[in-house]
Motif scaffolding. Structure first.
Motif, mmCIF file in Angstrom:
data_model
loop_
_atom_site.group_PDB
_atom_site.id
_atom_site.type_symbol
_atom_site.label_atom_id
_atom_site.label_comp_id
_atom_site.label_asym_id
_atom_site.label_seq_id
_atom_site.Cartn_x
_atom_site.Cartn_y
_atom_site.Cartn_z
ATOM 1 N N THR A 1 0.921 -1.197 -0.004
ATOM 2 C CA THR A 1 0.044 -0.016 -0.025
ATOM 3 C C THR A 1 1.073 1.043 0.084
ATOM 4 O O THR A 1 0.569 2.229 -0.866
ATOM 5 N N LEU A 2 1.821 1.266 0.839
ATOM 6 C CA LEU A 2 2.589 2.426 0.915
ATOM 7 C C LEU A 2 3.697 2.500 0.091
ATOM 8 O O LEU A 2 4.317 3.795 -0.097
ATOM 9 N N SER A 3 4.036 1.694 -0.433
ATOM 10 C CA SER A 3 5.080 1.508 -1.520
ATOM 11 C C SER A 3 5.032 2.422 -2.882
ATOM 12 O O SER A 3 5.899 2.708 -3.699
ATOM 13 N N ILE A 4 3.696 2.647 -2.925
ATOM 14 C CA ILE A 4 3.420 3.671 -4.089
ATOM 15 C C ILE A 4 3.489 5.100 -4.035
ATOM 16 O O ILE A 4 3.302 5.988 -4.951
ATOM 17 N N ALA A 5 3.991 5.303 -2.695
ATOM 18 C CA ALA A 5 4.056 6.965 -2.322
ATOM 19 C C ALA A 5 4.887 7.691 -3.502
ATOM 20 O O ALA A 5 4.285 8.871 -3.948
ATOM 21 N N GLY A 6 5.848 7.276 -4.042
ATOM 22 C CA GLY A 6 6.832 8.034 -4.786
ATOM 23 C C GLY A 6 6.155 8.054 -6.236
ATOM 24 O O GLY A 6 6.257 9.279 -6.989
ATOM 25 N N GLU A 7 5.451 7.084 -6.526
ATOM 26 C CA GLU A 7 4.638 7.208 -8.073
ATOM 27 C C GLU A 7 3.611 8.029 -7.694
ATOM 28 O O GLU A 7 3.274 8.647 -8.764
ATOM 29 N N VAL A 8 2.826 8.032 -6.805
ATOM 30 C CA VAL A 8 1.754 8.775 -6.454
ATOM 31 C C VAL A 8 2.204 10.153 -6.654
ATOM 32 O O VAL A 8 1.401 11.204 -7.224
ATOM 33 N N ARG A 9 3.215 10.773 -6.016
ATOM 34 C CA ARG A 9 3.794 12.233 -5.945
ATOM 35 C C ARG A 9 4.142 12.497 -7.516
ATOM 36 O O ARG A 9 3.871 13.693 -7.838
ATOM 37 N N ALA A 10 4.876 11.571 -8.206
ATOM 38 C CA ALA A 10 4.998 11.916 -9.398
ATOM 39 C C ALA A 10 3.931 12.116 -10.405
ATOM 40 O O ALA A 10 3.759 12.907 -11.354
ATOM 41 N N MET B 1 0.682 13.099 -9.550
ATOM 42 C CA MET B 1 0.044 14.170 -9.107
ATOM 43 C C MET B 1 0.922 15.500 -9.825
ATOM 44 O O MET B 1 0.367 16.544 -10.257
ATOM 45 N N LYS B 2 2.166 15.447 -9.958
ATOM 46 C CA LYS B 2 3.111 16.556 -10.313
ATOM 47 C C LYS B 2 2.665 16.634 -11.944
ATOM 48 O O LYS B 2 2.463 17.659 -12.644
ATOM 49 N N GLY C 1 -2.897 20.232 -16.373
ATOM 50 C CA GLY C 1 -4.044 21.091 -16.348
ATOM 51 C C GLY C 1 -5.085 20.604 -15.377
ATOM 52 O O GLY C 1 -6.253 21.072 -15.717
ATOM 53 N N VAL C 2 -4.972 19.457 -14.803
ATOM 54 C CA VAL C 2 -6.059 19.084 -13.828
ATOM 55 C C VAL C 2 -6.377 20.128 -12.629
ATOM 56 O O VAL C 2 -5.526 20.602 -11.986
ATOM 57 N N ASP C 3 -7.602 20.563 -12.596
ATOM 58 C CA ASP C 3 -7.938 21.646 -11.709
ATOM 59 C C ASP C 3 -8.793 20.918 -10.634
ATOM 60 O O ASP C 3 -9.432 22.141 -9.770
ATOM 61 N N ILE D 1 -2.590 10.369 -1.779
ATOM 62 C CA ILE D 1 -3.076 10.972 -2.998
ATOM 63 C C ILE D 1 -3.149 12.493 -2.432
ATOM 64 O O ILE D 1 -2.628 13.573 -3.505
ATOM 65 N N VAL D 2 -3.895 12.803 -1.571
ATOM 66 C CA VAL D 2 -4.159 14.222 -1.167
ATOM 67 C C VAL D 2 -2.874 14.873 -0.634
ATOM 68 O O VAL D 2 -2.687 16.033 -0.907
ATOM 69 N N LEU D 3 -2.012 14.279 -0.015
ATOM 70 C CA LEU D 3 -0.585 14.713 0.398
ATOM 71 C C LEU D 3 0.027 15.389 -0.588
ATOM 72 O O LEU D 3 0.750 16.024 -0.540
ATOM 73 N N ALA D 4 0.236 14.152 -1.617
ATOM 74 C CA ALA D 4 1.031 14.258 -2.586
ATOM 75 C C ALA D 4 0.553 15.934 -3.373
ATOM 76 O O ALA D 4 1.312 16.438 -3.917
ATOM 77 N N LEU D 5 -0.624 15.763 -3.638
ATOM 78 C CA LEU D 5 -1.246 16.962 -4.197
ATOM 79 C C LEU D 5 -0.781 18.169 -3.567
ATOM 80 O O LEU D 5 -0.571 19.249 -4.209
#
Length: 337
Positions: A16-25, A27-28, A34-36, A152-156
């Motif tokens: 579950t937690l291993s996706i953190a880096g991919e999630v951050r990338a 969201m960037k 243009g996602v708003d 997801i929200v923290l990365a955003l």
């Protein structure tokens, strides 16, 4: 611990937690594209598991984050749902009928999609624009979806400069899988005693506020009602004194869930009232779990995760004492509706 596989649990939550880096990338990239606006759209109980992340965004970010029911969206979509929206669709099975229909609807409108699934070879995993699959099953999925949507929200927020401690927080979260096992073990005796105390009760009031309110709602609806056929009344602690208080009397079971965020005083108020009028007040407090190495700031983000992992132990004992497996259903996925 009763019917518990430690290694399996740790492996699933580490995944579950291993996706953190991919999630951050991701969201960037999506923000740059243009996602708003961000929506979480899950069917049934899994949507409740997204609510702490939605509420966190509402309290700490100016980026629009909301939640919708898939079955409603396909017949009456939000006005702001367009090609600049990202819709996150969580589904353990990856086959949930309403969510599969939603995905087709969103693709036809050009909406960006991200699915969170427990199984890869499924429609939601294969057909969403983006996907994170981590194998999980019912008894491990609450922690998984709470944590994935939190990431997801923290990365955003981190990409927008609204959350400055991403690296430190993720490092702490990586410690959780083993710490949650220890929390389960410490709660095991209490879980067995609580299960024995409530196994024959027919009705419970569940309440909580802030990030733990969704867990109160989820446990009442998805575990006790769906999986044990026990009637419950989930009510937000802020609303407890606007109706539900009149149902409290001796012999009525009241569960109060407490977290470690700013809404905690609302739970304290309900507890103080309920103890005056019923002898069956059950308090589950995330603050009681020992999590060495987890800062107060991070603990405030994971109260529902803590409670979910403790309540899984209660469920494990309940199904045995009541001779009612958690997989037993009368209607769900058994009849047409």
């Amino acid at each position: 611990m009763l019917n518990f596989d430690k290694d399996r649990f740790v492996k699933i939550q580490a995944g579950t937690l291993s996706i953190a880096g991919e999630v951050r990338a991701l969201m960037k990239k999506l923000l740059a594209d243009g996602v708003d606006r961000l929506y979480f759209m899950g069917t049934g109980g899994v949507q409740l598991l997204t609510h702490p992340a939605i509420e966190l965004a509402g309290r700490r970010s100016k980026f629009p984050v909301g939640g919708e029911y898939p079955a409603q969206v396909v017949i009456d979509p939000p006005a702001a749902l367009d090609k600049n929206s990202l819709v996150v669709i969580p589904s353990l099975s990856g086959t949930t009928k309403e969510s599969v229909k939603l995905l087709a609807f969103l693709k036809a409108r050009g909406v960006r999609t991200l699915s969170l699934t427990g199984h890869k070879d499924t429609p939601l995993a294969q057909e969403a624009e983006h996907n994170f699959t981590n194998f999980a099953e019912d008894d491990t999925s609450s922690e998984m979806f709470y944590l994935q949507t939190l990431l997801i929200v923290l990365a955003l927020m981190a990409e927008r400069g609204e959350f400055k401690t991403w690296d430190a927080t993720v490092a702490e979260l990586q410690k959780l899988p083993k710490l949650l096992v220890e929390a389960k073990a410490a709660f095991e005796k209490q879980a067995a005693e609580l299960a024995a105390a409530i196994k024959d009760e027919k009705y419970h009031i569940f309440t909580g506020a802030g990030s733990v309110w969704p867990e109160a709602y989820y446990y009442g609806m998805c575990i006790l009602e769906e999986m044990q056929w026990i009637r419950t009344r989930p009510v937000h602690a802020a609303d407890f004194f606007h109706g539900t208080l009149e149902l409290v009397e001796q012999g009525v079971s009241v569960f109060v869930f407490k977290g470690e965020d700013a809404s905690r005083p609302l739970g304290d108020r309900v507890e103080a009232f309920a103890r005056r009028y019923t002898d069956k007040v059950r308090v589950l407090d995330a603050a009681d779990a020992a999590l060495p190495g987890i800062s107060p700031e991070t603990r405030s983000l994971i109260s529902p995760v803590i409670l979910a992992t403790l309540l899984e132990r209660l469920s494990a004992h309940l199904e045995v004492l009541r001779n009612h497996p958690l997989t037993t259903r009368r209607y769900y996925k058994r009849v047409e509706y």
